[in-house]
Design an enzyme around this catalytic site. Structure first.
Site, PDB file in Angstrom:
ATOM      1  N   ARG A  12      40.602  15.803  41.033  1.00 40.91           N
ATOM      2  CA  ARG A  12      40.397  17.134  41.637  1.00 40.91           C
ATOM      3  C   ARG A  12      39.190  17.786  41.719  1.00 40.91           C
ATOM      4  NH1 ARG A  12      44.168  14.475  43.173  1.00 40.91           N
ATOM      5  NH2 ARG A  12      46.408  15.266  43.465  1.00 40.91           N
TER       6      ARG A  12
ATOM      7  N   TYR B 292      54.567  22.366  53.323  1.00 33.43           N
ATOM      8  CA  TYR B 292      53.418  23.171  52.900  1.00 33.43           C
ATOM      9  C   TYR B 292      51.994  22.987  53.820  1.00 33.43           C
ATOM     10  CZ  TYR B 292      49.444  25.672  50.765  1.00 33.43           C
ATOM     11  OH  TYR B 292      48.318  26.256  50.401  1.00 33.43           O
TER      12      TYR B 292
ATOM     13  N   ASP C  46      56.485  42.836  55.141  1.00 33.46           N
ATOM     14  CA  ASP C  46      56.798  41.576  55.375  1.00 33.46           C
ATOM     15  C   ASP C  46      55.832  41.278  56.801  1.00 33.46           C
ATOM     16  OD1 ASP C  46      57.411  38.661  56.145  1.00 33.46           O
ATOM     17  OD2 ASP C  46      59.349  39.214  55.204  1.00 33.46           O
ATOM     18  N   LEU C  47      55.060  40.248  56.920  1.00 33.45           N
ATOM     19  CA  LEU C  47      54.246  40.095  58.059  1.00 33.45           C
ATOM     20  C   LEU C  47      55.105  39.566  59.135  1.00 33.45           C
ATOM     21  CD1 LEU C  47      51.714  40.315  56.224  1.00 33.45           C
ATOM     22  CD2 LEU C  47      50.682  38.516  57.355  1.00 33.45           C
TER      23      LEU C  47
ATOM     24  N   LYS D 216      49.651  24.601  56.889  1.00 29.18           N
ATOM     25  CA  LYS D 216      48.333  24.843  57.156  1.00 29.18           C
ATOM     26  C   LYS D 216      47.625  24.012  58.425  1.00 29.18           C
ATOM     27  CE  LYS D 216      48.134  27.745  53.703  1.00 29.18           C
ATOM     28  NZ  LYS D 216      47.938  29.001  54.033  1.00 29.18           N
TER      29      LYS D 216
ATOM     30  N   PHE E  57      45.815  36.124  53.769  1.00 30.66           N
ATOM     31  CA  PHE E  57      46.144  35.098  52.581  1.00 30.66           C
ATOM     32  C   PHE E  57      47.449  34.948  52.465  1.00 30.66           C
ATOM     33  CE2 PHE E  57      42.115  37.268  50.746  1.00 30.66           C
ATOM     34  CZ  PHE E  57      41.388  36.165  50.416  1.00 30.66           C
TER      35      PHE E  57
ATOM     36  N   SER F  14      43.532  25.056  53.229  1.00 33.77           N
ATOM     37  CA  SER F  14      43.783  24.167  52.079  1.00 33.77           C
ATOM     38  C   SER F  14      43.095  22.770  52.272  1.00 33.77           C
ATOM     39  CB  SER F  14      45.164  24.053  51.549  1.00 33.77           C
ATOM     40  OG  SER F  14      45.404  22.977  50.703  1.00 33.77           O
TER      41      SER F  14
ATOM     42  N   ILE G 236      44.672  34.966  44.701  1.00 31.91           N
ATOM     43  CA  ILE G 236      43.201  34.819  45.639  1.00 31.91           C
ATOM     44  C   ILE G 236      42.911  36.089  46.269  1.00 31.91           C
ATOM     45  CG2 ILE G 236      41.778  33.429  46.843  1.00 31.91           C
ATOM     46  CD1 ILE G 236      43.670  31.029  46.596  1.00 31.91           C
TER      47      ILE G 236
HETATM   48  P1  NAD Z   1      49.799  34.056  45.738  1.00 33.42           P
HETATM   49  O1  NAD Z   1      51.145  33.608  46.352  1.00 33.42           O
HETATM   50  O2  NAD Z   1      49.361  34.331  44.716  1.00 33.42           O
HETATM   51  O3  NAD Z   1      49.466  35.114  47.150  1.00 33.42           O
HETATM   52  C1  NAD Z   1      50.216  35.027  48.380  1.00 33.42           C
HETATM   53  C2  NAD Z   1      50.499  36.338  48.463  1.00 33.42           C
HETATM   54  O4  NAD Z   1      51.084  36.595  49.985  1.00 33.42           O
HETATM   55  C3  NAD Z   1      51.472  36.854  47.483  1.00 33.42           C
HETATM   56  O5  NAD Z   1      51.119  38.208  46.870  1.00 33.42           O
HETATM   57  C4  NAD Z   1      52.979  37.078  48.177  1.00 33.42           C
HETATM   58  O6  NAD Z   1      53.700  38.086  47.784  1.00 33.42           O
HETATM   59  C5  NAD Z   1      52.226  37.404  49.781  1.00 33.42           C
HETATM   60  N1  NAD Z   1      53.201  37.005  50.767  1.00 33.42           N
HETATM   61  C6  NAD Z   1      53.510  35.725  51.223  1.00 33.42           C
HETATM   62  N2  NAD Z   1      54.447  35.877  52.307  1.00 33.42           N
HETATM   63  C7  NAD Z   1      54.327  37.041  52.691  1.00 33.42           C
HETATM   64  C8  NAD Z   1      54.710  37.542  53.771  1.00 33.42           C
HETATM   65  N3  NAD Z   1      55.363  37.132  54.893  1.00 33.42           N
HETATM   66  N4  NAD Z   1      54.446  38.926  53.975  1.00 33.42           N
HETATM   67  C9  NAD Z   1      53.585  39.624  53.290  1.00 33.42           C
HETATM   68  N5  NAD Z   1      53.179  39.243  52.048  1.00 33.42           N
HETATM   69  C10 NAD Z   1      53.664  37.677  51.969  1.00 33.42           C
HETATM   70  O7  NAD Z   1      48.881  32.573  46.583  1.00 33.42           O
HETATM   71  P2  NAD Z   1      47.622  32.372  46.439  1.00 33.42           P
HETATM   72  O8  NAD Z   1      46.949  31.176  45.434  1.00 33.42           O
HETATM   73  O9  NAD Z   1      46.849  33.613  46.098  1.00 33.42           O
HETATM   74  O10 NAD Z   1      47.203  31.838  47.880  1.00 33.42           O
HETATM   75  C11 NAD Z   1      46.478  32.521  48.679  1.00 33.42           C
HETATM   76  C12 NAD Z   1      46.228  31.730  50.079  1.00 33.42           C
HETATM   77  O11 NAD Z   1      45.728  30.625  49.745  1.00 33.42           O
HETATM   78  C13 NAD Z   1      47.705  31.065  50.575  1.00 33.42           C
HETATM   79  O12 NAD Z   1      47.761  30.890  52.016  1.00 33.42           O
HETATM   80  C14 NAD Z   1      47.687  29.594  49.910  1.00 33.42           C
HETATM   81  O13 NAD Z   1      48.373  28.723  50.507  1.00 33.42           O
HETATM   82  C15 NAD Z   1      46.286  29.571  50.294  1.00 33.42           C
HETATM   83  N6  NAD Z   1      45.919  28.495  49.262  1.00 33.42           N
HETATM   84  C16 NAD Z   1      46.144  28.441  47.824  1.00 33.42           C
HETATM   85  C17 NAD Z   1      45.670  27.535  46.919  1.00 33.42           C
HETATM   86  C18 NAD Z   1      45.765  27.804  45.669  1.00 33.42           C
HETATM   87  O14 NAD Z   1      45.707  26.509  44.812  1.00 33.42           O
HETATM   88  N7  NAD Z   1      46.059  28.776  45.200  1.00 33.42           N
HETATM   89  C19 NAD Z   1      44.863  26.459  47.546  1.00 33.42           C
HETATM   90  C20 NAD Z   1      44.652  26.348  48.762  1.00 33.42           C
HETATM   91  C21 NAD Z   1      44.977  27.348  49.782  1.00 33.42           C
HETATM   92  C1  WQD Z   2      46.370  18.753  39.865  1.00 31.72           C
HETATM   93  C2  WQD Z   2      46.237  17.342  39.151  1.00 31.72           C
HETATM   94  C3  WQD Z   2      48.292  16.464  39.161  1.00 31.72           C
HETATM   95  C4  WQD Z   2      50.596  19.024  36.771  1.00 31.72           C
HETATM   96  C5  WQD Z   2      47.972  21.669  44.761  1.00 31.72           C
HETATM   97  C6  WQD Z   2      48.347  21.637  46.071  1.00 31.72           C
HETATM   98  C7  WQD Z   2      47.385  21.994  47.149  1.00 31.72           C
HETATM   99  C8  WQD Z   2      46.401  22.977  46.885  1.00 31.72           C
HETATM  100  C9  WQD Z   2      45.700  22.818  45.603  1.00 31.72           C
HETATM  101  C10 WQD Z   2      47.375  24.947  48.035  1.00 31.72           C
HETATM  102  C11 WQD Z   2      47.054  16.503  40.062  1.00 31.72           C
HETATM  103  C12 WQD Z   2      47.911  16.604  37.881  1.00 31.72           C
HETATM  104  C13 WQD Z   2      49.477  18.290  37.440  1.00 31.72           C
HETATM  105  C14 WQD Z   2      51.188  18.360  35.817  1.00 31.72           C
HETATM  106  C15 WQD Z   2      49.671  16.579  36.103  1.00 31.72           C
HETATM  107  N1  WQD Z   2      47.124  24.185  46.884  1.00 31.72           N
HETATM  108  N2  WQD Z   2      48.907  17.410  37.055  1.00 31.72           N
HETATM  109  N3  WQD Z   2      50.634  17.204  35.415  1.00 31.72           N
HETATM  110  O1  WQD Z   2      48.089  18.405  43.313  1.00 31.72           O
HETATM  111  O2  WQD Z   2      45.558  19.117  43.699  1.00 31.72           O
HETATM  112  O3  WQD Z   2      47.158  20.400  44.746  1.00 31.72           O
HETATM  113  O4  WQD Z   2      46.995  22.740  44.409  1.00 31.72           O
HETATM  114  O5  WQD Z   2      46.976  24.866  49.087  1.00 31.72           O
HETATM  115  O6  WQD Z   2      47.912  22.098  48.405  1.00 31.72           O
HETATM  116  O7  WQD Z   2      49.191  20.382  46.279  1.00 31.72           O
HETATM  117  O8  WQD Z   2      47.128  20.633  42.398  1.00 31.72           O
HETATM  118  O9  WQD Z   2      47.399  21.600  40.055  1.00 31.72           O
HETATM  119  O10 WQD Z   2      49.431  20.332  41.293  1.00 31.72           O
HETATM  120  O11 WQD Z   2      47.467  19.098  40.233  1.00 31.72           O
HETATM  121  O12 WQD Z   2      49.179  15.462  35.770  1.00 31.72           O
HETATM  122  O13 WQD Z   2      51.948  18.810  35.044  1.00 31.72           O
HETATM  123  O14 WQD Z   2      46.976  17.432  37.968  1.00 31.72           O
HETATM  124  O15 WQD Z   2      49.014  15.190  39.390  1.00 31.72           O
HETATM  125  O16 WQD Z   2      46.325  15.231  39.592  1.00 31.72           O
HETATM  126  P1  WQD Z   2      46.964  19.569  43.264  1.00 31.72           P
HETATM  127  P2  WQD Z   2      47.806  20.562  40.782  1.00 31.72           P
END
Ligand code: NAD
Ligand code: WQD
Length: 337
Positions: A232, A150, A59-60, A154, A81, A125, A13
């Site tokens: 979702r 996790y 590293d943060l 948050k 992020f 999240s 992201i």
């Molecule tokens: P990502 O793992 O691709 O990106 C996170 C980045 O942070 C990575 O590049 C990682 O190397 C870096 N990082 C982690 N810990 C670090 C540290 N201590 N110091 C420096 N760098 C560090 O994940 P993403 O999907 O891009 O997610 C970004 C943010 O959004 C995260 O906080 C995640 O929890 C949140 N989020 C993600 C999702 C999702 O589904 N992808 C959903 C909800 C929230």
């Molecule tokens: C989506 C749907 C599974 C894999 C996660 C994190 C949440 C947030 C978003 C960061 C669910 C189903 C999945 C598979 C399946 N991330 N599934 N077979 O669970 O909504 O949330 O991502 O903050 O914290 O928990 O996402 O992509 O894992 O699953 O049937 O092999 O797909 O059961 O219903 P989820 P997901």
């Protein structure tokens, strides 16, 4: 030109958001330790934007390294992020998650205090809602028990930010609660490239279709939803990225509230089977899947009310599920060429 510090800028992201920020005319400094990403992401950002992003490979959790960024740059706002994000891994390694996600934020807030950086955007999240009683989820929906360490990081991080704001009336924060981001940048030059095997539904589907995995297990077919599978809210990555630029605008160019929580979802719930059918439609392929047992910890259904994002940021999602699937599939094919 306002300079924005993007932590986790090499991640999924973060990198897409940097592109959107650069295209909006912001200057960006990134910090990442590549624990779940790769240095070459910065080359991909340059390929899309033509801009070399200044970055710190730190590293943060190392406060001295982090402080260097603030000594060397005048930061107007931070988009934070950087965090570990795997739900399953957090159950196996809770201390790693608590340490990384909490210490990183605390070090950042200490730098904000010391270097008088007043604006923070935090990646939260939808998992903070747990099993919400009310759908769609609004920012006022009460938070339930977190389903994983996790998700708890948050919830705690949000609380740390509120406590910090309480004693710093001049500080401002926007807390963005993302639903399920997916897809890649329209250029197909950058997309999701995690170090570890994908563990979210959409990248799992594309990995199966490309032949990296055998078969999708659909976790649960007896849920009280329209087809028995979980619901979702999938949001296109560049729509999500753009909401960060809008949040920076809101903090720097408007009169923001001190603390603003905003849901970022599409407002539409899709079942697992609907996601599979969307993939089959846009790719013309048949996906190999079978119905399986429920996965522990899954919420039945969650999707966002995003009207606050619309009213406050003037933001609304531009792409729907088929476009997301089509983008994710193009990116998977590109990655494997
Ligand atoms: P990502 O793992 O691709 O990106 C996170 C980045 O942070 C990575 O590049 C990682 O190397 C870096 N990082 C982690 N810990 C670090 C540290 N201590 N110091 C420096 N760098 C560090 O994940 P993403 O999907 O891009 O997610 C970004 C943010 O959004 C995260 O906080 C995640 O929890 C949140 N989020 C993600 C999702 C999702 O589904 N992808 C959903 C909800 C929230
Ligand atoms: C989506 C749907 C599974 C894999 C996660 C994190 C949440 C947030 C978003 C960061 C669910 C189903 C999945 C598979 C399946 N991330 N599934 N077979 O669970 O909504 O949330 O991502 O903050 O914290 O928990 O996402 O992509 O894992 O699953 O049937 O092999 O797909 O059961 O219903 P989820 P997901």
């Amino acid at each position: 030109m306002n300079k924005i510090l993007v932590t986790g800028g090499a991640g999924y992201i973060g990198s897409h958001s940097i592109i959107d920020l650069l295209e909006a005319g912001y200057s960006v400094v990134s910090a990442d330790n590549f624990i779940n990403s790769d240095r070459k992401t910065y080359d991909q950002i340059k390929a899309v934007t033509g801009i070399e992003v200044k970055h710190y490979d730190i590293d943060l959790c190392d406060s001295l390294d982090l402080e260097k960024i603030f000594q060397e740059n005048q930061i107007a706002a931070i988009v934070h992020f950087a965090a570990l994000k795997s739900v399953g891994d957090s159950v196996e390694n809770p201390l790693l998650y608590y340490h990384n996600n909490l210490a990183g934020l605390i070090n950042l807030l200490r730098c904000q205090e010391k270097y008088e950086v007043k604006n923070l955007i935090f990646s939260s999240s939808c998992s903070v809602y747990g099993n919400a009683d009310q759908l769609p989820v609004t920012e006022g929906t009460p938070l339930k028990e977190a389903e994983s360490p996790y998700a708890r990081t948050k919830q705690i991080c949000e609380q740390i930010i509120f406590d910090f704001l309480n004693v710093h009336p001049d500080q401002r924060a926007v807390i963005l609660r993302y639903f399920n981001p997916a897809g890649a940048h329209i250029s197909n030059l950058i997309g999701e490239s995690p170090h570890n095997i994908a563990n979210n539904l959409i990248p799992i589907i594309t990995e199966i279709a490309i032949g990296k995995r055998d078969r999708l297990s659909v976790f649960g077919s007896d849920y009280p939803t329209r087809d028995g599978t979980c619901v979702r809210d999938y949001i296109y990555i560049m729509d999500l990225a753009h909401a960060h630029t809008r949040s920076v605008d809101y903090l720097l160019k408007q009169e923001p509230e001190q603390a603003t929580i905003i849901n970022l979802g599409s407002g539409t719930g899709s079942t697992v089977l609907e996601v599979i059918h969307s993939f089959e439609k846009v790719s013309g392929l048949k996906l190999n899947y079978k119905m399986a047992d429920r996965r522990a910890g899954d919420v039945i259904a969650v999707y966002a009310d995003y009207s606050k994002a619309k009213n406050l940021l003037g933001w609304s999602p531009q792409r729907g599920l088929d476009e997301i699937m089509s983008s994710a599939w193009s990116w998977e094919q590109k990655r494997n060429n």
